[in-house]
Design a protein around this motif. Structure first.
Motif, mmCIF file in Angstrom:
data_model
loop_
_atom_site.group_PDB
_atom_site.id
_atom_site.type_symbol
_atom_site.label_atom_id
_atom_site.label_comp_id
_atom_site.label_asym_id
_atom_site.label_seq_id
_atom_site.Cartn_x
_atom_site.Cartn_y
_atom_site.Cartn_z
ATOM 1 N N SER A 83 0.746 -1.213 0.078
ATOM 2 C CA SER A 83 0.039 -0.167 0.227
ATOM 3 C C SER A 83 0.843 1.234 -0.019
ATOM 4 O O SER A 83 0.537 2.242 -0.219
ATOM 5 N N GLY A 84 1.993 1.226 0.454
ATOM 6 C CA GLY A 84 2.869 2.371 0.633
ATOM 7 C C GLY A 84 2.435 3.278 1.628
ATOM 8 O O GLY A 84 3.420 4.335 1.798
ATOM 9 N N ASN A 85 1.496 2.826 2.385
ATOM 10 C CA ASN A 85 0.947 3.934 3.636
ATOM 11 C C ASN A 85 1.829 3.674 4.901
ATOM 12 O O ASN A 85 1.995 4.429 5.423
ATOM 13 N N THR A 86 2.295 2.377 5.026
ATOM 14 C CA THR A 86 3.023 2.232 6.311
ATOM 15 C C THR A 86 4.319 1.491 6.047
ATOM 16 O O THR A 86 4.536 0.884 4.903
ATOM 17 N N GLU A 87 5.033 1.554 7.106
ATOM 18 C CA GLU A 87 6.308 0.720 6.805
ATOM 19 C C GLU A 87 6.288 -0.693 6.548
ATOM 20 O O GLU A 87 6.922 -1.249 5.986
ATOM 21 N N ALA A 88 5.254 -1.193 7.363
ATOM 22 C CA ALA A 88 4.992 -2.629 7.241
ATOM 23 C C ALA A 88 4.514 -2.997 5.841
ATOM 24 O O ALA A 88 4.333 -4.365 5.556
ATOM 25 N N SER A 89 3.881 -2.055 5.123
ATOM 26 C CA SER A 89 3.374 -2.453 3.805
ATOM 27 C C SER A 89 3.947 -1.333 2.623
ATOM 28 O O SER A 89 3.128 -0.820 1.921
ATOM 29 N N PRO A 90 5.211 -1.649 2.388
ATOM 30 C CA PRO A 90 5.899 -0.545 1.491
ATOM 31 C C PRO A 90 5.441 -1.045 -0.107
ATOM 32 O O PRO A 90 5.160 -2.140 -0.275
ATOM 33 N N TYR A 91 5.955 -0.209 -0.693
ATOM 34 C CA TYR A 91 5.682 -0.427 -2.179
ATOM 35 C C TYR A 91 6.763 -1.587 -2.467
ATOM 36 O O TYR A 91 7.905 -1.239 -2.019
ATOM 37 N N ILE A 112 -1.230 21.122 -0.704
ATOM 38 C CA ILE A 112 -1.757 22.742 -0.863
ATOM 39 C C ILE A 112 -3.064 22.479 -1.447
ATOM 40 O O ILE A 112 -3.847 23.480 -1.141
ATOM 41 N N ASP A 113 -3.188 21.776 -2.485
ATOM 42 C CA ASP A 113 -4.575 21.826 -3.164
ATOM 43 C C ASP A 113 -4.967 20.163 -3.104
ATOM 44 O O ASP A 113 -4.144 19.371 -2.950
ATOM 45 N N PRO A 114 -6.337 19.936 -2.793
ATOM 46 C CA PRO A 114 -6.800 18.559 -2.569
ATOM 47 C C PRO A 114 -6.662 17.726 -3.898
ATOM 48 O O PRO A 114 -6.644 16.442 -3.556
ATOM 49 N N ALA A 115 -6.220 18.306 -5.071
ATOM 50 C CA ALA A 115 -5.810 17.695 -6.168
ATOM 51 C C ALA A 115 -4.522 17.135 -5.884
ATOM 52 O O ALA A 115 -3.996 16.124 -6.855
ATOM 53 N N ASP A 116 -3.588 17.533 -5.277
ATOM 54 C CA ASP A 116 -2.369 17.394 -5.005
ATOM 55 C C ASP A 116 -2.162 15.575 -4.684
ATOM 56 O O ASP A 116 -2.740 15.185 -3.868
ATOM 57 N N THR A 117 -0.896 15.122 -5.153
ATOM 58 C CA THR A 117 -0.624 13.862 -4.786
ATOM 59 C C THR A 117 0.945 13.675 -4.441
ATOM 60 O O THR A 117 1.655 12.823 -5.054
ATOM 61 N N ASP A 118 1.407 14.584 -3.536
ATOM 62 C CA ASP A 118 2.802 14.700 -3.388
ATOM 63 C C ASP A 118 3.052 14.201 -1.972
ATOM 64 O O ASP A 118 4.074 14.644 -1.272
ATOM 65 N N GLU A 119 2.201 13.199 -1.446
ATOM 66 C CA GLU A 119 2.481 12.797 -0.181
ATOM 67 C C GLU A 119 3.965 11.695 -0.433
ATOM 68 O O GLU A 119 4.020 11.180 -1.283
#
Length: 700
Positions: free
Chosen positions: A578-586, A610-617
């Motif tokens: 998922s890439g969201n946690t250290e336990a489930s990386p890409y 800055i914008d809800p459309a951003d995907t820079d997490e």
């Protein structure tokens, strides 16, 4: 004509019957004409029967005294008379039989003649019907013979109406040309608004052109729906989100290829450890942010400058299904058929609603040309965003190529200063006449913007070469071929690349041969194409096909695009995890949505939308050494993420012209504003001089 009646005697003697005695058997008598008349008058028949009659005193015959007048009697032998009668009867029968067929034949001939006349009339009628049927059949195919016309009035009327529609499309475009220049008309406003006129956002809503971040895609530039008018034609786009791609030379229609990010500086790539690479890369970013070659002398060689353009053209319509014109990898048109797409978009217009996934656009169908066979060529207005590498930042230093556009409406609407706007996504820019050539000047020839746009190929792609020519007419109505040249030269113009200035080979009626494209449009760029999918222009010799364009952005690509200090596995598809946690990386990185190769510790802050459309997490990624690390997107940002001690560096510069800013009303307003500014400056200068004089005289 006398009448004789012949009778055959059947009894040799007999009583008087009705005053008449029957003659002998086998005898014939002939009653004269006078006797016949007498018989008619008196109602009696007189028979004298004797083989050899004695006229003086016939024996066995009616006495004369019974008659009122003398009757001549002629006797004849029965057999001889029978023969003569039979012969006469045979001859009469023969005549009758011969005459009857002649009469019948004559009647038949008359009938045949009449029938032949009717048959000729029928033949002519049938041929007429066949011709009409053929005309109708051909008309129903919506075509006629080359150089001819339609045969039926109805189809002629329809054809004329289609030609009127063709002209109406161009008339509407010409009207819009008078309202402004080629440029962005406005963007989606979402929820913005207010009481003052300047509260209505135009090209700048939450950001100029709505630019936002998608750095988790390789060389992706986030941009929402736009409404633009180019050469008078209005375009309503889907959500754009375009990759930096350009047309392939010699390729298929609309074939594109990816740009290649800049190389990693050798001084970064050769460091022994990823941590050392991070430190060295930070210095290059710091040099770029400060535009300071003293930090890294060669920094500009590892940053590339690109220009993106919005192109549009009329595409021949041969069915109801349309393919997307440029890949986004995030958005694509809702292709349920052209009519369905346009119905949905018009419903969206009518209801005032928004498409949730922003994949709808509007592609009006028009008649572009009437073919020589009378059939209309339908076309649909298409668009795409393409981008072309200009060169390295050393040759194309954007900070010296542009300046911030004064935007009082945005300043007042959002309570911002010019400095605030310049440092945020609100800023939009104009290209200078040349490097560092600031200020406004009257210009009658190519500028830096023309140099930029001439690097962008049209629909034929990179490396194409088209020498544009048209059939022109002399005053004596003779024709000649007029060839286009580079502005104020005799060198052939390569019209396969976008241009707005040209020269004719021969001067026109006004004695000029140097011109700007468009009727009166300062920001229109045109390129020729050989692609048969593009609707042709039928006049001036015919066969000409073009596309139109405006500039959108200047973009700076960084060496982060290929930098992979931790040797993360590059995949050909989506990774696991998922890439969201250290336990489930890409499990690796992929250029479409999973382009996370930049160590997060290069920057001082994590991704902030800055914008809800951003995907820079940031995302957790499995690295080659087995460790799981937090990584950032390696693609394009509007501004580089913050790094301690480094000036925030802008990477995207919206440079699109605005349609309304080309209107005469806007021109008058800016002229008044300039005059008032100059007058105010003069008054201020005079007041300062007076103050200095008063101070010098001791009066202050």
């Amino acid at each position: 004509m006398s009448t004789k009646r012949i009778y055959e005697v059947t009894a040799s003697a007999g009583p008087i019957v009705g005053g008449v005695k029957n003659p002998g058997d086998g005898q014939q008598i002939t009653v004269s004409e006078r006797a016949a008349e007498y018989d008619v008058q008196q109602g009696h028949l007189i028979f004298v029967g004797d083989p050899e009659p004695n006229l003086e005193k016939p024996d066995g015959y009616v006495r004369k005294s019974y008659l009122d007048t003398k009757v001549d009697l002629v006797l004849a032998k029965g057999d001889e008379m029978d023969n003569r009668v039979n012969e006469a009867a045979d001859r009469a029968t023969t005549v009758i039989e011969s005459v009857a067929p002649l009469a019948t034949l004559q009647q038949t001939a008359t009938q045949v003649t009449q029938d032949a006349g009717r048959a000729e009339d029928a033949r002519v009628a049938v041929e007429g019907m066949e011709a009409f049927g053929n005309d109708m059949q051909k008309d129903m195919t919506n075509t006629h013979d080359l150089g001819g016309n339609f045969a039926t009035g109805l189809v002629k009327s329809v054809s004329e109406q289609q030609y009127i529609d063709l002209q109406a499309f161009e008339v509407a475009a010409q009207i819009r040309r008078g309202y402004g220049q080629s440029g962005i008309r406005f963007g989606r406003h979402y929820a913005d608004g207010g009481d003052a006129a300047y509260h209505r956002p135009s090209m700048v809503s939450f950001a100029a052109l709505g630019v936002h971040n998608h750095p988790n895609y390789r060389l992706m530039c986030g941009m929402p729906e736009q409404t633009a008018i180019i050469n008078g034609h209005e375009i309503n786009t889907r959500h754009c989100d375009y990759r930096i791609m350009h047309g392939v030379g010699g390729g298929a229609y609309l074939e594109v290829e990816d740009a290649i990010p800049p190389a990693v500086p050798p001084s970064v790539a050769t460091k022994a450890t990823p941590e050392e690479q991070v430190a060295e890369m930070r210095e290059y970013l710091r040099a770029f942010g400060a535009k300071d070659a003293s930090i890294r002398a060669d920094y500009a060689q590892y940053f590339d400058t690109y220009v993106s353009v919005l192109e549009c053209w009329l595409e021949n319509l041969d069915g109801d299904t349309l393919s997307d014109t440029f890949p986004s990898f995030r958005h694509q048109i809702d292709n349920g058929g052209l009519r369905s797409m346009n119905d949905n978009y018009m419903s969206m217009f009518g209801s005032g609603l928004k498409a949730r996934f922003e994949n709808k656009d509007f592609k009006p169908t028009v008649i572009r040309v009437m073919n020589d066979d009378g059939s209309p060529q339908f076309a649909v207005l298409r668009y795409r965003i393409s981008a072309m590498r200009l060169g390295t930042y050393a040759d194309w230093p954007v900070h010296r190529m542009v300046e911030l556009v004064d935007d009082p409406a945005t300043r007042l609407r959002l309570s911002k200063t010019d400095d605030d706007i310049d440092k945020t996504r609100l800023g939009r820019y104009r290209v200078l006449g040349s490097l560092d050539d600031r200020g406004f000047k009257r210009r009658t020839g190519p500028t830096l913007l023309d140099d930029i746009m001439s690097s962008v190929p049209g629909l034929d792609g990179v490396g194409a070469n088209i020498e544009e020519s048209y059939l022109d007419t002399n005053n004596d109505h003779s024709t000649f071929t007029q060839r286009l040249k580079k502005y104020k030269t005799t060198t052939a113009l390569n019209s396969a690349y976008y241009n707005r200035f040209y020269s004719y080979e021969q001067a026109g009626a006004a004695g000029r041969r140097d011109y700007r494209r468009g009727w009166n449009d300062p920001t229109l760029f045109v390129a020729s194409t050989t692609k048969s999918e593009v609707a042709q222009l039928s006049g001036m010799g015919g066969g000409h096909r073009v596309s139109w364009a405006i500039p959108l952005e200047l973009i700076v690509a960084t060496p982060l695009g290929l930098w992979n200090p931790y040797d993360v596995q590059v995949l050909n598809g989506n990774p696991t995890g998922s890439g969201n946690t250290e336990a489930s990386p890409y499990s690796g990185v992929y250029q479409n949505g999973y382009w996370f190769m930049t160590p997060s510790d290069l920057f001082d802050v994590e991704g902030t939308d800055i914008d809800p459309a951003d995907t820079d997490e940031a995302a957790w990624v499995q690295c080659d050494d087995g460790e799981v690390r937090l990584m950032r997107g390696s693609g394009i940002y509007v501004h580089m993420p913050e790094i301690s001690g480094i000036q925030t560096a802008r990477l995207r510069y919206p440079i699109a012209p605005m349609h309304d800013e080309g209107s005469f009303a806007f021109g008058y307003m800016k002229a008044f504003e300039t005059e008032q500014g100059e007058l105010s400056a003069q008054i201020v200068a005079e007041l300062l001089e007076q103050r200095k004089a008063l101070k010098k005289g001791g009066l202050l």
